[in-house]
Scaffold this motif. Structure first.
Motif, PDB file in Angstrom:
ATOM      1  N   ASP A  47      33.437  39.671  47.513  1.00 16.31           N
ATOM      2  CA  ASP A  47      32.704  38.233  47.685  1.00 16.31           C
ATOM      3  C   ASP A  47      31.689  38.201  48.333  1.00 16.31           C
ATOM      4  OD1 ASP A  47      34.666  36.855  46.246  1.00 16.31           O
ATOM      5  OD2 ASP A  47      35.863  36.709  47.871  1.00 16.31           O
ATOM      6  N   ALA A  48      31.407  38.786  49.444  1.00 17.12           N
ATOM      7  CA  ALA A  48      30.227  38.908  50.265  1.00 17.12           C
ATOM      8  C   ALA A  48      29.246  39.476  49.344  1.00 17.12           C
ATOM      9  CB  ALA A  48      30.655  39.239  51.601  1.00 17.12           C
ATOM     10  N   LEU A  49      29.190  40.484  49.141  1.00 19.97           N
ATOM     11  CA  LEU A  49      28.348  41.559  48.241  1.00 19.97           C
ATOM     12  C   LEU A  49      27.893  40.671  47.104  1.00 19.97           C
ATOM     13  CD1 LEU A  49      29.629  45.092  48.621  1.00 19.97           C
ATOM     14  CD2 LEU A  49      27.453  44.395  49.437  1.00 19.97           C
ATOM     15  N   LEU A  50      28.885  39.845  46.361  1.00 20.17           N
ATOM     16  CA  LEU A  50      28.321  39.065  45.180  1.00 20.17           C
ATOM     17  C   LEU A  50      27.540  38.032  45.485  1.00 20.17           C
ATOM     18  CD1 LEU A  50      31.759  39.010  43.396  1.00 20.17           C
ATOM     19  CD2 LEU A  50      29.704  40.348  42.626  1.00 20.17           C
ATOM     20  N   VAL A  51      27.864  37.423  46.636  1.00 19.05           N
ATOM     21  CA  VAL A  51      27.143  36.451  47.205  1.00 19.05           C
ATOM     22  C   VAL A  51      25.481  36.753  47.556  1.00 19.05           C
ATOM     23  CG1 VAL A  51      26.586  34.713  49.247  1.00 19.05           C
ATOM     24  CG2 VAL A  51      28.837  34.617  48.069  1.00 19.05           C
ATOM     25  N   GLU A  52      25.410  37.970  48.302  1.00 13.36           N
ATOM     26  CA  GLU A  52      24.473  38.613  48.867  1.00 13.36           C
ATOM     27  C   GLU A  52      23.409  38.922  47.341  1.00 13.36           C
ATOM     28  OE1 GLU A  52      22.458  42.222  51.455  1.00 13.36           O
ATOM     29  OE2 GLU A  52      24.548  41.793  51.350  1.00 13.36           O
ATOM     30  N   ALA A  53      24.006  39.119  46.550  1.00  9.37           N
ATOM     31  CA  ALA A  53      23.432  39.485  45.158  1.00  9.37           C
ATOM     32  C   ALA A  53      23.060  38.196  44.315  1.00  9.37           C
ATOM     33  CB  ALA A  53      24.144  40.574  44.285  1.00  9.37           C
ATOM     34  N   GLY A  54      23.499  36.992  44.883  1.00  8.22           N
ATOM     35  CA  GLY A  54      23.187  35.774  43.978  1.00  8.22           C
ATOM     36  C   GLY A  54      24.322  35.260  43.093  1.00  8.22           C
ATOM     37  N   THR A  55      25.511  35.945  43.264  1.00 11.99           N
ATOM     38  CA  THR A  55      26.431  35.698  41.970  1.00 11.99           C
ATOM     39  C   THR A  55      27.796  35.472  42.641  1.00 11.99           C
ATOM     40  OG1 THR A  55      27.181  36.253  39.920  1.00 11.99           O
ATOM     41  CG2 THR A  55      26.999  38.237  41.501  1.00 11.99           C
ATOM     42  N   SER A  56      28.741  35.321  41.844  1.00 16.80           N
ATOM     43  CA  SER A  56      29.936  35.097  42.452  1.00 16.80           C
ATOM     44  C   SER A  56      31.360  35.897  41.539  1.00 16.80           C
ATOM     45  CB  SER A  56      30.403  33.593  42.501  1.00 16.80           C
ATOM     46  OG  SER A  56      30.642  33.061  41.019  1.00 16.80           O
ATOM     47  N   LYS A  57      32.497  35.621  42.131  1.00 21.54           N
ATOM     48  CA  LYS A  57      33.506  36.413  41.280  1.00 21.54           C
ATOM     49  C   LYS A  57      33.784  35.558  39.995  1.00 21.54           C
ATOM     50  CE  LYS A  57      37.095  33.714  43.951  1.00 21.54           C
ATOM     51  NZ  LYS A  57      38.024  33.946  45.095  1.00 21.54           N
ATOM     52  N   SER A  58      33.439  34.447  39.876  1.00 17.43           N
ATOM     53  CA  SER A  58      33.467  33.759  38.513  1.00 17.43           C
ATOM     54  C   SER A  58      32.184  34.520  37.313  1.00 17.43           C
ATOM     55  CB  SER A  58      33.116  32.110  38.594  1.00 17.43           C
ATOM     56  OG  SER A  58      31.823  31.900  38.915  1.00 17.43           O
ATOM     57  N   LYS A  59      31.939  35.259  37.741  1.00 14.71           N
ATOM     58  CA  LYS A  59      30.825  36.135  36.944  1.00 14.71           C
ATOM     59  C   LYS A  59      31.338  37.430  36.903  1.00 14.71           C
ATOM     60  CE  LYS A  59      27.053  32.822  37.218  1.00 14.71           C
ATOM     61  NZ  LYS A  59      25.365  32.673  37.531  1.00 14.71           N
TER      62      LYS A  59
END
Length: 114
Positions: A47-59
């Motif tokens: 989750d944290a890495l996805l947020v850092e990369a500008g995305t989320s688990k919904s993608k």
């Protein structure tokens, strides 16, 4: 342009390119914890890495799960199923595999659209 996240001496924890972010194999910080705690820790890291990369688990596009003890499959799935977006389920594989540290109960890689 290629973007690297949390790079160390050997690897980056995530790399974004071509509209996708590739999350490296994530493992739990507490390697003595059980499968429930290790799974929750790994998913929080993703989750944290996805947020850092500008995305989320919904993608999420794809998830690969490695378990050294396939007997942990059902327990891991309870944690995973509560975490994943039920409306946007990624392609997924789960395999039994020996991990780098015998105390690790799970490792997960992921790919998501940015």
């Amino acid at each position: 342009m290629i973007r690297y996240y949390q790079s160390g001496t050997r690897m980056s924890q995530a790399v974004a390119y071509g509209g996708l972010v590739h999350i490296a194999g994530q493992v739990a910080d507490n390697r003595k914890a059980g499968i429930e705690a290790q799974t929750a820790d790994v998913l929080a890291k993703i989750d944290a890495l996805l947020v850092e990369a500008g995305t989320s688990k919904s993608k999420l596009v794809a998830v690969n799960i490695y378990l050294p003890q396939i007997g942990d499959f059902e327990t891991m799935n309870r944690i995973y199923d509560a975490w994943v977006d039920p409306e946007r389920l990624p392609a997924r594989a789960c395999v039994e595999a020996r991990l780098a540290d015998p105390d690790l109960r799970i490792e997960i890689t992921a790919v998501a659209a940015v």
